[in-house]
Design an enzyme around this catalytic site. Structure first.
Site, PDB file in Angstrom:
ATOM      1  N   ALA A  92      -0.566  13.226  10.492  1.00 61.59           N
ATOM      2  CA  ALA A  92      -1.809  14.088  10.093  1.00 61.59           C
ATOM      3  C   ALA A  92      -1.018  14.681   8.741  1.00 61.59           C
ATOM      4  CB  ALA A  92      -2.097  15.470  10.950  1.00 61.59           C
ATOM      5  N   GLU A  93      -2.035  14.567   7.919  1.00 59.51           N
ATOM      6  CA  GLU A  93      -1.599  15.191   6.323  1.00 59.51           C
ATOM      7  C   GLU A  93      -1.148  16.583   6.468  1.00 59.51           C
ATOM      8  OE1 GLU A  93      -4.178  13.993   3.309  1.00 59.51           O
ATOM      9  OE2 GLU A  93      -4.429  12.307   4.533  1.00 59.51           O
TER      10      GLU A  93
ATOM     11  N   THR B  62      -9.040   1.172   4.064  1.00 63.95           N
ATOM     12  CA  THR B  62      -9.981   0.609   4.840  1.00 63.95           C
ATOM     13  C   THR B  62     -11.325   1.460   4.819  1.00 63.95           C
ATOM     14  OG1 THR B  62      -9.154   1.426   6.926  1.00 63.95           O
ATOM     15  CG2 THR B  62      -8.684  -0.933   6.259  1.00 63.95           C
TER      16      THR B  62
ATOM     17  N   GLY C  18       1.244   4.782   3.696  1.00 63.74           N
ATOM     18  CA  GLY C  18       2.458   3.912   3.571  1.00 63.74           C
ATOM     19  C   GLY C  18       3.611   4.447   2.875  1.00 63.74           C
TER      20      GLY C  18
ATOM     21  N   CYS D  91     -10.035  10.174   7.787  1.00 64.40           N
ATOM     22  CA  CYS D  91      -9.904   9.337   9.028  1.00 64.40           C
ATOM     23  C   CYS D  91     -11.209   9.709   9.974  1.00 64.40           C
ATOM     24  CB  CYS D  91      -8.726   9.571   9.601  1.00 64.40           C
ATOM     25  SG  CYS D  91      -7.359   8.596   8.830  1.00 64.40           S
TER      26      CYS D  91
ATOM     27  N   ARG E 155     -13.056  29.712   7.986  1.00 59.85           N
ATOM     28  CA  ARG E 155     -11.789  29.434   8.719  1.00 59.85           C
ATOM     29  C   ARG E 155     -11.011  30.541   9.711  1.00 59.85           C
ATOM     30  NH1 ARG E 155     -10.641  23.826   8.755  1.00 59.85           N
ATOM     31  NH2 ARG E 155     -11.157  23.123   6.525  1.00 59.85           N
TER      32      ARG E 155
ATOM     33  N   GLY F 268       0.628  -1.130  -0.071  1.00 61.84           N
ATOM     34  CA  GLY F 268      -0.066   0.002   0.118  1.00 61.84           C
ATOM     35  C   GLY F 268       0.929   1.259   0.001  1.00 61.84           C
TER      36      GLY F 268
ATOM     37  N   GLU G 150      -0.858   4.594  12.666  1.00 61.66           N
ATOM     38  CA  GLU G 150       0.021   5.676  12.445  1.00 61.66           C
ATOM     39  C   GLU G 150      -0.882   6.845  12.713  1.00 61.66           C
ATOM     40  OE1 GLU G 150       3.074   6.118  11.116  1.00 61.66           O
ATOM     41  OE2 GLU G 150       2.449   7.823  11.945  1.00 61.66           O
TER      42      GLU G 150
ATOM     43  N   ARG H 155     -10.390  14.121   0.408  1.00 61.87           N
ATOM     44  CA  ARG H 155     -11.258  13.062   0.924  1.00 61.87           C
ATOM     45  C   ARG H 155     -11.946  13.633   2.195  1.00 61.87           C
ATOM     46  NH1 ARG H 155      -7.253   8.099   1.833  1.00 61.87           N
ATOM     47  NH2 ARG H 155      -5.956   9.869   2.321  1.00 61.87           N
TER      48      ARG H 155
HETATM   49  C1  UDX Z   1      -4.775   5.252   5.298  1.00 63.88           C
HETATM   50  C2  UDX Z   1      -4.607   3.973   5.986  1.00 63.88           C
HETATM   51  O1  UDX Z   1      -3.702   3.123   5.725  1.00 63.88           O
HETATM   52  C3  UDX Z   1      -5.841   3.764   6.447  1.00 63.88           C
HETATM   53  O2  UDX Z   1      -6.068   2.704   7.188  1.00 63.88           O
HETATM   54  C4  UDX Z   1      -6.640   4.790   7.043  1.00 63.88           C
HETATM   55  O3  UDX Z   1      -7.758   4.586   7.829  1.00 63.88           O
HETATM   56  C5  UDX Z   1      -6.671   6.036   6.001  1.00 63.88           C
HETATM   57  O4  UDX Z   1      -5.517   6.070   5.619  1.00 63.88           O
HETATM   58  P1  UDX Z   1      -4.099   5.688   2.963  1.00 63.88           P
HETATM   59  O5  UDX Z   1      -2.604   5.517   2.891  1.00 63.88           O
HETATM   60  O6  UDX Z   1      -4.461   7.169   3.312  1.00 63.88           O
HETATM   61  O7  UDX Z   1      -4.847   4.937   4.021  1.00 63.88           O
HETATM   62  O8  UDX Z   1      -4.965   5.219   1.901  1.00 63.88           O
HETATM   63  P2  UDX Z   1      -4.437   5.512   0.280  1.00 63.88           P
HETATM   64  O9  UDX Z   1      -3.844   6.777  -0.060  1.00 63.88           O
HETATM   65  O10 UDX Z   1      -5.819   5.102  -0.503  1.00 63.88           O
HETATM   66  O11 UDX Z   1      -3.487   4.172   0.236  1.00 63.88           O
HETATM   67  C6  UDX Z   1      -3.849   2.741   0.018  1.00 63.88           C
HETATM   68  C7  UDX Z   1      -2.968   2.142  -1.046  1.00 63.88           C
HETATM   69  O12 UDX Z   1      -3.232   0.763  -0.894  1.00 63.88           O
HETATM   70  C8  UDX Z   1      -3.626   2.590  -2.612  1.00 63.88           C
HETATM   71  O13 UDX Z   1      -2.286   2.933  -3.190  1.00 63.88           O
HETATM   72  C9  UDX Z   1      -3.937   1.433  -3.055  1.00 63.88           C
HETATM   73  O14 UDX Z   1      -3.717   1.174  -4.356  1.00 63.88           O
HETATM   74  C10 UDX Z   1      -3.255   0.309  -2.089  1.00 63.88           C
HETATM   75  N1  UDX Z   1      -3.915  -1.088  -2.171  1.00 63.88           N
HETATM   76  C11 UDX Z   1      -5.343  -1.155  -1.811  1.00 63.88           C
HETATM   77  C12 UDX Z   1      -3.127  -2.171  -2.436  1.00 63.88           C
HETATM   78  O15 UDX Z   1      -1.787  -2.130  -2.730  1.00 63.88           O
HETATM   79  N2  UDX Z   1      -3.851  -3.300  -2.422  1.00 63.88           N
HETATM   80  C13 UDX Z   1      -5.253  -3.592  -2.078  1.00 63.88           C
HETATM   81  O16 UDX Z   1      -5.587  -4.588  -1.920  1.00 63.88           O
HETATM   82  C14 UDX Z   1      -5.696  -2.497  -1.786  1.00 63.88           C
HETATM   83  C1  UDX Z   2      -6.107  13.104  11.584  1.00 64.14           C
HETATM   84  C2  UDX Z   2      -5.454  13.200  12.934  1.00 64.14           C
HETATM   85  O1  UDX Z   2      -4.791  14.428  13.306  1.00 64.14           O
HETATM   86  C3  UDX Z   2      -4.250  12.191  12.883  1.00 64.14           C
HETATM   87  O2  UDX Z   2      -3.302  11.899  14.131  1.00 64.14           O
HETATM   88  C4  UDX Z   2      -4.572  10.771  12.055  1.00 64.14           C
HETATM   89  O3  UDX Z   2      -3.444   9.918  12.160  1.00 64.14           O
HETATM   90  C5  UDX Z   2      -5.414  11.029  10.894  1.00 64.14           C
HETATM   91  O4  UDX Z   2      -6.498  11.936  11.198  1.00 64.14           O
HETATM   92  P1  UDX Z   2      -5.855  14.501   9.342  1.00 64.14           P
HETATM   93  O5  UDX Z   2      -7.055  14.000   8.968  1.00 64.14           O
HETATM   94  O6  UDX Z   2      -4.539  14.342   8.454  1.00 64.14           O
HETATM   95  O7  UDX Z   2      -5.437  13.779  10.603  1.00 64.14           O
HETATM   96  O8  UDX Z   2      -5.798  16.238   9.743  1.00 64.14           O
HETATM   97  P2  UDX Z   2      -6.109  16.863  11.028  1.00 64.14           P
HETATM   98  O9  UDX Z   2      -5.181  17.790  11.109  1.00 64.14           O
HETATM   99  O10 UDX Z   2      -6.317  16.204  12.232  1.00 64.14           O
HETATM  100  O11 UDX Z   2      -7.476  17.859  10.651  1.00 64.14           O
HETATM  101  C6  UDX Z   2      -8.554  16.982  10.302  1.00 64.14           C
HETATM  102  C7  UDX Z   2      -9.746  18.104   9.851  1.00 64.14           C
HETATM  103  O12 UDX Z   2      -9.906  18.844  10.970  1.00 64.14           O
HETATM  104  C8  UDX Z   2      -9.453  18.859   8.899  1.00 64.14           C
HETATM  105  O13 UDX Z   2     -10.351  19.060   8.002  1.00 64.14           O
HETATM  106  C9  UDX Z   2      -8.980  20.178   9.823  1.00 64.14           C
HETATM  107  O14 UDX Z   2      -9.208  21.427   8.977  1.00 64.14           O
HETATM  108  C10 UDX Z   2     -10.197  20.143  10.645  1.00 64.14           C
HETATM  109  N1  UDX Z   2      -9.602  20.780  11.913  1.00 64.14           N
HETATM  110  C11 UDX Z   2      -8.258  20.685  12.558  1.00 64.14           C
HETATM  111  C12 UDX Z   2     -10.648  21.970  12.523  1.00 64.14           C
HETATM  112  O15 UDX Z   2     -11.927  22.243  11.840  1.00 64.14           O
HETATM  113  N2  UDX Z   2     -10.242  22.704  13.541  1.00 64.14           N
HETATM  114  C13 UDX Z   2      -9.152  22.335  14.174  1.00 64.14           C
HETATM  115  O16 UDX Z   2      -8.507  23.053  15.219  1.00 64.14           O
HETATM  116  C14 UDX Z   2      -8.192  21.398  13.718  1.00 64.14           C
END
Ligand code: UDX
Ligand code: UDX
Length: 459
Positions: free
Chosen positions: A163-164, A91, A16, A275, A432, A11, A160, A345
């Site tokens: 955060a993005e 997932t 990953g 997430c 915001r 992945g 993991e 997403r």
């Molecule tokens: C992550 C975490 O792994 C997931 O658990 C979390 O809840 C969301 O974030 P993420 O890396 O963000 O996933 O997802 P994505 O960017 O969609 O990457 C998953 C990758 O796995 C894709 O590139 C997909 O092509 C690959 N994949 C999927 C495989 O290689 N094999 C499969 O059977 C299914």
């Molecule tokens: C989140 C978790 O932070 C990370 O630990 C986990 O591994 C994956 O999910 P991510 O979704 O990448 O990370 O971003 P995050 O910075 O948490 O923001 C999520 C959302 O909340 C965004 O839409 C952001 O704009 C919003 N947000 C965040 C607010 O609206 N207010 C805040 O104060 C903080």
């Protein structure tokens, strides 16, 4: 060169790719191979144009790629050669059958487990990197040990928390690394092997261990708490707007309590991302499965408030602009679910755009990184929508601007110039709270922040 161990990651997504790049960068003694069923993704990881945008990622990939970091489409060979396999496939929320709209869709996980079992001819440590429902590791164990080949596996949970947008910083200086294992001799030995990898750059006291199920659950609980915090602050925005309180002042006052802390208190149009919603729905499903209706309802309310907040943003626009948006041009500043990423997403922008298009708005979308994803997200939706990279051009001839993503560049724009190019009366909805509201008001805008009374020129 002879490597100490072969690590594989299945992945090559947002999690990953960057995680393996960091491990390879920090641990040149390990060979790190990343595979994916999507060959195009692998090609992108091998190019100068990586499929994931993260500040600092390009540099570490450049340093490690070809040295001890490899991206390849050959999954079977990768599995055969690996001693440690991270599984980081996605997932998504299940869209069909029992638990549709809530439970995690584990088909990719199960397929991956079966593939590992069928191809392996030597002992391997399997590391759950994907966020999964509690007890998935157990299902995985059952699949892996379900044939007679006699090959042994140990399963670890290593969620993991990155955060993005800050993935590289989060990976390099994590608050903690969590490793869940079985407390058997072999399980503890596997755990130690994984700890040894992280110990190359993470201080010992930040590497914490637990049983597998606590580890799986902790990830869901952490995300639920974070999302709850946003819904909590957002739940007070409507009250602030009505009562004359200012949510930023309230957040500052509340956040100085050391028990609460100042982070994650930025009021917004709502949270997005791959997430938060998915993980809470997953928890809700789990609670319902165990008959814990009250607990399910408690956590589901975090999502209800988020939906309410996104809807409320559109209703504020509608109310402010004389209860009709039909035919008006409205520019969305930002489409990504947060700043510093091209990821859309579950972005609030998707929900807001769809609602605005139902109101027959002419929508103009601008975003420095997420335009391609925005086009895909809104593809096939009926309505008038255009995509313009330059924010000045995008907002020209519009009736209103709505800030949906907190990109820093929006705060630095020349709003006098923008105001002059817009239809009057001109409106700004700052979802915001990143703009200078008083300054905008003085220029002539009617300004609607979140969680603060509006500033309008109407008598
Ligand atoms: C992550 C975490 O792994 C997931 O658990 C979390 O809840 C969301 O974030 P993420 O890396 O963000 O996933 O997802 P994505 O960017 O969609 O990457 C998953 C990758 O796995 C894709 O590139 C997909 O092509 C690959 N994949 C999927 C495989 O290689 N094999 C499969 O059977 C299914
Ligand atoms: C989140 C978790 O932070 C990370 O630990 C986990 O591994 C994956 O999910 P991510 O979704 O990448 O990370 O971003 P995050 O910075 O948490 O923001 C999520 C959302 O909340 C965004 O839409 C952001 O704009 C919003 N947000 C965040 C607010 O609206 N207010 C805040 O104060 C903080």
């Amino acid at each position: 060169m002879k490597f100490k161990k072969n690590i594989l990651c299945i992945g090559a997504g947002y999690v990953g790719g960057p995680t393996m790049a960091m491990i390879a960068y920090k641990c040149p003694q390990y060979k790190v191979t990343v595979v994916d069923i999507n060959n195009e993704r692998i090609d992108q990881w091998n190019s100068d144009d990586l499929p994931v945008y993260e500040p600092g990622l390009d540099e570490i990939v450049k340093e490690a790629r070809g040295r001890n970091l490899f991206f390849t489409p050959d999954i079977e060979r990768g599995i055969k050669e690996a001693e440690i396999i991270f599984v980081s496939v996605n997932t998504p929320v299940k869209e069909f059958g029992a638990g549709a709209g809530m439970a995690a869709d584990l088909q990719y996980w199960e397929k991956t487990a079966r593939q590992i079992r069928d191809v392996s001819d030597s002992y391997k440590i399997i590391v759950e990197k994907s966020t999964l429902p509690v007890k998935t590791a157990q299902a995985m164990e059952r699949i892996l040990t379900s044939d007679s080949s006699g090959v042994r596996f140990d399963i670890l949970s290593n969620p993991e928390f990155l955060a993005e947008g800050t993935a590289i910083k989060d990976l390099e200086y994590p608050d903690r690394v969590l490793i869940g294992s079985r407390y058997t001799q072999s399980g503890l030995k596997a755990r130690d092997e994984l700890m040894e990898i992280y110990a190359n750059w993470v201080p010992d006291e930040r590497i914490i261990t637990s049983n597998i199920w606590s580890s799986e659950l902790s990830k869901l609980v952490a995300n639920a708490f974070l999302a709850q915090r946003i819904s909590s602050i957002n739940s007070f925005t409507a009250l602030c707007e009505k009562s004359g309180a200012d949510i930023t002042e309230v957040a500052r006052a509340v956040g100085t309590d050391s028990r609460l802390g100042p982070k994650f208190l930025n009021a917004s149009v709502g949270f997005g991302g791959s997430c938060f919603k998915k993980d809470i729905l997953n928890l809700v499903y789990l609670c319902k499965h165990y008959g814990l209706e009250e607990i399910a309802d408690y956590w589901e309310s975090v999502i209800r408030i988020n939906d309410y907040q996104m809807g409320r943003f559109v209703l504020t626009m509608l109310g402010a602009m004389f209860n009709t948006l039909a035919g008006k041009r409205l520019c969305l500043f930002g489409f990504a679910f947060k700043a510093n990423t091209g990821d859309t997403r579950e972005s609030p922008a998707i929900h807001i755009s769809k609602r605005l298009m139902e109101e027959k708005v002419e929508l103009v979308i601008t975003d420095p990184k997420a335009m391609n994803n925005a086009m895909k997200d809104l593809d096939g939706i009926e309505g008038n929508v255009s995509y313009v990279e330059d924010p000045y051009e995008a907002s020209a001839n519009c009736d209103a601007i709505a800030v949906v993503t907190e990109w820093g560049l929006y705060a630095d724009l020349d709003f006098k110039r923008i105001y002059e190019s817009m239809v009057k009366p001109a409106f700004i909805f700052d979802g915001r709270n990143i703009l200078d509201h008083e300054g905008l008001f003085e220029i002539g805008f009617n300004v609607f922040p979140v969680g603060k009374p509006p500033l309008t020129h109407f008598k």
